[in-house]
Enzyme design. Structure first.
Site, PDB file in Angstrom:
ATOM      1  N   ARG A  35      36.558  35.348  49.718  1.00 37.85           N
ATOM      2  CA  ARG A  35      35.560  34.722  48.831  1.00 37.85           C
ATOM      3  C   ARG A  35      34.628  33.783  49.582  1.00 37.85           C
ATOM      4  NH1 ARG A  35      39.825  33.890  43.944  1.00 37.85           N
ATOM      5  NH2 ARG A  35      39.393  35.868  42.918  1.00 37.85           N
ATOM      6  N   GLY A 376      40.995  44.160  40.117  1.00 42.43           N
ATOM      7  CA  GLY A 376      42.378  43.961  40.557  1.00 42.43           C
ATOM      8  C   GLY A 376      42.959  45.044  41.424  1.00 42.43           C
ATOM      9  N   GLY A 399      38.030  39.851  36.226  1.00 42.25           N
ATOM     10  CA  GLY A 399      37.725  39.653  34.802  1.00 42.25           C
ATOM     11  C   GLY A 399      36.253  39.828  34.487  1.00 42.25           C
TER      12      GLY A 399
END
Ligand code: AMP
Length: 418
Positions: A35, A376, A399
């Site tokens: 990230r 995921g 999500g």
């Protein structure tokens, strides 16, 4: 809409919302910095222009302020090394006005975890367990009002706003959505990572080359109903794989032995098959399965028709006939979305189906298809098989991506796009 490439950051302070919610071990060493690396192009562009960056992120789910376990101070050195500048740190994101004002061109500052303040998420904290509905409603109203003030305060630190945090784009939080109200349209924009994610979603949802095939795997139908229903209005082929296979098989009258199944979703599964028919969508279901006599990598295994699984055995992956059927559909597609493995891919003896799907996607991509892998475990699959760079795009947002393919408007995107 303003773009990061068209904006000259020289002499400007940019508030950059990133997703630095990285996993750390018990000594606060970062165990996966994907990230952080994802946000570097955006941060580097701003610094190279002669701007300064105020980097803001959340980490974990802190419930108080401060909460040492979730402090971003542990990642300052790593971010500095990756960015190539000495990143300053402010240990209270709501008291950073002075430090931000002092920033000079080319300098970078990291704010302490935004979620130390309940205002970031806009959810009341510390409510008594026996709070009445009125008390809950009053607390909610109060935090919503102070959330706006918090967003305004964060906005006051900077001249422009850049959102590069796709992972939280589905949240209407102070720093991901509300803050954008305090900048003119030409002073707010997506960062590079966010922009890539938005373009990938558009290619799947609106600007779609056909045939469009979605492969939905994973464990349960119940967690994917909204997504499947929305996809049935978009796709040409919907491949159903993974544990949810057996809910469909049982609904159609098949024998599934001990396979994972949601008995309360049998009618729903039949309804989805009906809806597919009505929408002219080809539902592609498994015809055979690799079954095991225990939920273990070392269990005994055999291949059987998917609707003839004996008692004491369970479906752990698709079988070779199904692999061939799925691969054929995938290779003939021009747009492909993959979410969820075809089996229990964590066990090496049950990766074959997921690998076959990944290989077919790679081949279709080579032949010009656009392929998006996200949500995921399918990301874990393409990484495990070493093919992440051979598909068109691997989404960074679990999500957020799933809500986008459910057809929901993501507040973080709408705040900038309008
Ligand atoms: P999800 O989070 O819904 O995408 O589900 C991913 C999980 O589904 C993975 O951990 C897989 O091991 C699991 N899964 C896939 N196929 C099966 C299956 N046939 N039986 C049990 N679990 C499965």
């Amino acid at each position: 809409m303003q773009t990061i490439d068209n904006f000259n950051f020289a002499g400007k302070k940019a508030f950059v919302r990133v997703d630095f919610n990285v996993p750390v071990d018990e000594n606060f060493n970062i165990t996966d910095d994907t990230r952080i690396r994802g946000a570097l192009p955006t941060l580097k562009k701003i610094l190279a222009d002669g701007g300064s960056v105020i980097i803001a992120s959340h980490m974990g789910r802190p419930k108080k302020n401060p909460d040492a376990k979730y402090s971003l101070k542990h990642i300052v050195a790593h971010v500095s090394a990756k960015l190539g500048v000495d990143v300053k740190f402010v240990d209270d994101c709501a008291k950073a006005a002075e430090a931000c004002a002092a920033l000079k061109p080319g300098e970078a500052l990291l704010l302490e975890n935004l979620r130390f303040y309940a205002e970031e998420e806009g959810k009341p904290r510390g409510l008594a367990e026996d709070a009445t509905d009125e008390e809950k409603a009053a607390a909610k109203k109060a935090i919503k009002a102070s959330q706006k003030e918090f967003a305004k305060l964060l906005a006051s630190y900077a001249d422009c706003y850049v959102n590069d945090a796709f992972g939280t784009a589905h949240r209407a939080h102070a720093s991901t959505a509300l803050i954008a109200d305090y900048f003119d349209a030409d002073h707010k924009m997506f960062g590079y990572l966010m922009n890539q994610e938005v373009l990938a979603i558009e290619k799947i949802m609106t600007d779609t080359a056909r045939p469009f095939t979605a492969i939905m795997g994973g464990s349960k139908v119940s967690s994917k109903i909204e997504i499947i229903e929305n996809l049935l209005t978009k796709v040409d082929n919907l491949i159903i794989a993974g544990g949810m296979t057996y809910t469909f098989t049982k609904a159609l009258g098949g024998k599934i032995g001990n396979s994972i199944c949601e008995d309360d979703k049998l009618d729903l599964a039949l309804g989805l098959l009906e809806k597919a028919k009505a929408n002219n969508v080809k539902m592609v279901l498994a015809v055979d399965a690799k079954i095991a006599d225990a939920f273990s990598n070392d269990a005994n295994t055999k291949f059987v028709n998917v609707d003839e699984i004996p008692d004491g055995w369970e479906g752990m992956d698709i079988g070779p006939k199904t692999e061939a059927i799925f691969a054929d559909v995938i290779k003939n597609s021009k747009t492909i979305l993959w979410n969820g493995p075809t089996g229990v891919f964590e066990f090496d003896n049950f990766t074959s189906g997921s690998r076959a799907v990944a290989d077919a996607i790679v081949e279709a991509t080579k032949n010009g298809a656009f392929s998006l892998v996200g949500g995921g475990d399918s990301v874990a699959c393409v990484n495990k098989f070493g093919v992440a760079d051979k598909v068109s795009y691997v989404s960074t947002g679990g999500g957020a991506l799933l809500e986008a393919i459910e057809g929901l408007v993501l507040p973080g995107i709408a705040a900038i796009k309008g």
